[in-house]
Design an enzyme around this catalytic site. Structure first.
Site, mmCIF file in Angstrom:
data_model
loop_
_atom_site.group_PDB
_atom_site.id
_atom_site.type_symbol
_atom_site.label_atom_id
_atom_site.label_comp_id
_atom_site.label_asym_id
_atom_site.label_seq_id
_atom_site.Cartn_x
_atom_site.Cartn_y
_atom_site.Cartn_z
ATOM 1 N N ASP A 80 0.823 -1.197 0.000
ATOM 2 C CA ASP A 80 0.000 0.000 0.000
ATOM 3 C C ASP A 80 0.868 1.262 0.000
ATOM 4 O O ASP A 80 1.941 1.291 0.609
ATOM 5 C CB ASP A 80 -0.910 -0.027 1.240
ATOM 6 C CG ASP A 80 -1.932 1.083 1.242
ATOM 7 O OD1 ASP A 80 -2.620 1.244 0.223
ATOM 8 O OD2 ASP A 80 -2.045 1.790 2.263
ATOM 9 N N GLU A 99 1.080 -0.333 -5.059
ATOM 10 C CA GLU A 99 -0.078 0.574 -5.091
ATOM 11 C C GLU A 99 0.477 1.984 -5.286
ATOM 12 O O GLU A 99 0.903 2.635 -4.339
ATOM 13 C CB GLU A 99 -0.881 0.450 -3.788
ATOM 14 C CG GLU A 99 -2.198 1.226 -3.812
ATOM 15 C CD GLU A 99 -2.039 2.676 -3.409
ATOM 16 O OE1 GLU A 99 -2.076 3.545 -4.319
ATOM 17 O OE2 GLU A 99 -1.885 2.948 -2.217
ATOM 18 N N ASP A 146 -11.169 1.741 -1.495
ATOM 19 C CA ASP A 146 -11.241 3.164 -1.153
ATOM 20 C C ASP A 146 -12.121 3.967 -2.103
ATOM 21 O O ASP A 146 -12.305 5.170 -1.898
ATOM 22 C CB ASP A 146 -9.839 3.784 -1.156
ATOM 23 C CG ASP A 146 -9.057 3.469 0.108
ATOM 24 O OD1 ASP A 146 -9.690 3.195 1.138
ATOM 25 O OD2 ASP A 146 -7.817 3.487 0.062
#
Length: 500
Positions: free
Chosen positions: A294, A341, A394
């Site tokens: 992430d 990401e 998200d």
């Protein structure tokens, strides 16, 4: 090496569980079976860590420990550790439309503690010490941390009495003796978490399904990792954060995003040859087949916010470890299947880091229709070394995005997908979600992944998370036994058609 494949994003918590939340039980195995029937090779999940305040899987009390909510309680029934009557309240919670974390915490831990009390009389109890020794680099400290957290009514370790904050050796030694029962309880939870997860992952792998795990770049400020290694983080002399993580203001948030995680002290971490990060990555590949890291751009530069600030506005960019960290990971652990990401504002430096790492980055179809046909999120512009999604946890669902998008974006979306898929525009307008998914499967991306909510054609009522908000997140779950024949047929067709 990664090869051209496709799959579904669905977190464990969202599965159709029986006891208030999805778990490693029957519904997880049924989901693997559905993936197999649909010719899908990938199951992407969110982080599996034990969650804290806000119930976010990206804010965990440990970078290593698993979430006890995911333990399949039916195994405890079969072992005689609990009885049906112990599960009555959890079954009531399960009837609620969303996950009720407050009730879940109270009722689940009642059942888990009873199961542990009865487990001490079982022959398998002897395996706990072997398990503890195997994971000794982190497990004992984690169990002590959680036991102390219970003792101090759940407050952050920075609010504990000074002797515990600064880890006075004598105080900790006596605490280990006093809290031995509680410490062993947390080891018991991790034992069954890993045992059940390994069984589920092996089942997925036998059915030609790989698990894509997710590793948050940061750890929670209130975690065992910061407690035992404060020098690795940007704390002051009183062990209070000096700088915390977040994102700068952008089109989505005028104040930016204030995550609140204490930032790393990369100089100290580098001096250890990144040993903590090496341990973390190595453990992840014991749990998953592929790992998504992430906020990858944070390794190039990260947004550093004064800890006392209420918004992210006054932050500034600081330089991260860059390619040096990933070179050491490769040197010590070999070539690993990692996804970066890399969403958000990307500078030339970030792009250079991604290219140097060799990892595939990510593209989001929802972001493709706000500009023109040169947008890099559009399927026709996506390069091979990429993982493409309709949206992530998200984002809005694709239907939610489409219904709320400006009319010109809706028109562009339908016209583009019609041309790209060589379909009549009316067909696209009648089913924009499945047209979007098909476009991902046709793209050159190495992986094409769709959130399960999009396969169900759900709106924003099923959205998983709205960044920088507290409450109402992470609580979506499947509430019924689904008939998935149409989903399976659709996925089979596009997977065969586009060679995934």
């Amino acid at each position: 090496m990664l090869k051209r494949e496709s799959g579904i994003l669905l977190h464990i918590s969202s599965l159709n569980g029986r006891y208030g939340i999805g778990d490693f039980g029957k519904s997880a195995y049924e989901f693997v079976d559905m993936l197999k029937r649909s010719n899908q090779k990938l199951w992407q999940i969110l982080p599996l860590g034990i969650t804290g305040y806000g119930d976010s899987p990206y804010q965990s009390f440990s970078a290593f420990a698993g979430n006890p909510y995911f333990i399949d309680l039916d195994e405890f029934l079969e072992m005689g550790l609990i009885e049906d009557k112990d599960l009555v309240e959890l079954k009531k919670i399960n009837e609620e439309e969303k996950i009720n974390y407050e009730k879940l915490y109270i009722e689940r831990y009642k059942v888990l503690r009873k199961a542990y009390a009865n487990f001490k009389n079982k022959e398998e109890y002897q395996e706990l010490k072997k398990f503890e020794n195997k994971h000794s680099r982190w497990l004992s400290e984690y169990a002590l941390f959680m036991s102390l957290k219970n003792r101090f009514n759940g407050v952050s370790w920075q609010e504990w009495p000074r002797a515990f904050r600064v880890r006075d050796k004598n105080v900790l030694k006596s605490s280990k003796n006093e809290l031995n029962y509680d410490i062993e309880f947390y080891i018991f939870l991790e034992y069954f978490f890993r045992k059940q997860w390994k069984k589920l992952k092996n089942y997925a792998n036998r059915n030609n399904v790989k698990i894509i795990g997710d590793i948050p770049i940061f750890v929670s400020t209130d975690s065992v990792d910061t407690w035992i290694n404060p020098e690795m983080f940007q704390f002051d002399r009183k062990l209070k954060p000096r700088k915390v993580a977040g994102c700068p203001p952008d089109a989505f948030s005028v104040d930016g995003q204030l995550w609140g995680n204490v930032l790393y002290n990369w100089q100290v971490i580098k001096a250890t040859d990144y040993s903590w990060w090496i341990d973390r990555i190595k453990d992840c590949f014991n749990l998953y087949d592929v790992v998504r890291i992430d906020h990858f751009r944070g390794f190039d530069s990260y947004w550093s916010i004064p800890a006392q600030d209420k918004t992210a506005r006054n932050g500034k960019w600081e330089i991260g470890p860059g390619i040096d960290l990933f070179n050491v990971i490769k040197k010590k652990l070999g070539d690993l299947d990692i996804i970066a990401e890399d969403l958000g504002f990307l500078t030339p430096r970030v792009r250079k880091l991604l290219k140097a790492s060799g990892y595939p980055g990510m593209k989001i179809l929802q972001f493709g229709f706000g500009e023109n046909e040169n947008n890099e999120n559009l399927p026709s512009n996506i390069r091979k070394n990429t993982v493409v999604y309709t949206g992530t946890h998200d984002n809005q669902t694709f239907l939610g995005w489409y219904e709320s998008a400006p009319e010109d974006e809706q028109i562009f979306c339908c016209e583009y997908l019609s041309q790209y898929l060589e379909k009549k525009i009316e067909a696209v307008k009648n089913n924009p979600v499945y047209s979007a998914i098909e476009a991902l499967w046709k793209s050159q991306a190495i992986f094409s992944i769709v959130p399960f909510q999009d396969l169900l054609k759900l709106g924003n009522e099923s959205r998983m998370n709205i960044p920088s908000t507290l409450g109402g997140n992470w609580d979506w779950k499947i509430n019924e036994v689904l008939k998935t024949e149409n989903i399976e047929s659709f996925l089979q067709d596009i997977t065969q058609k586009y060679g995934r």
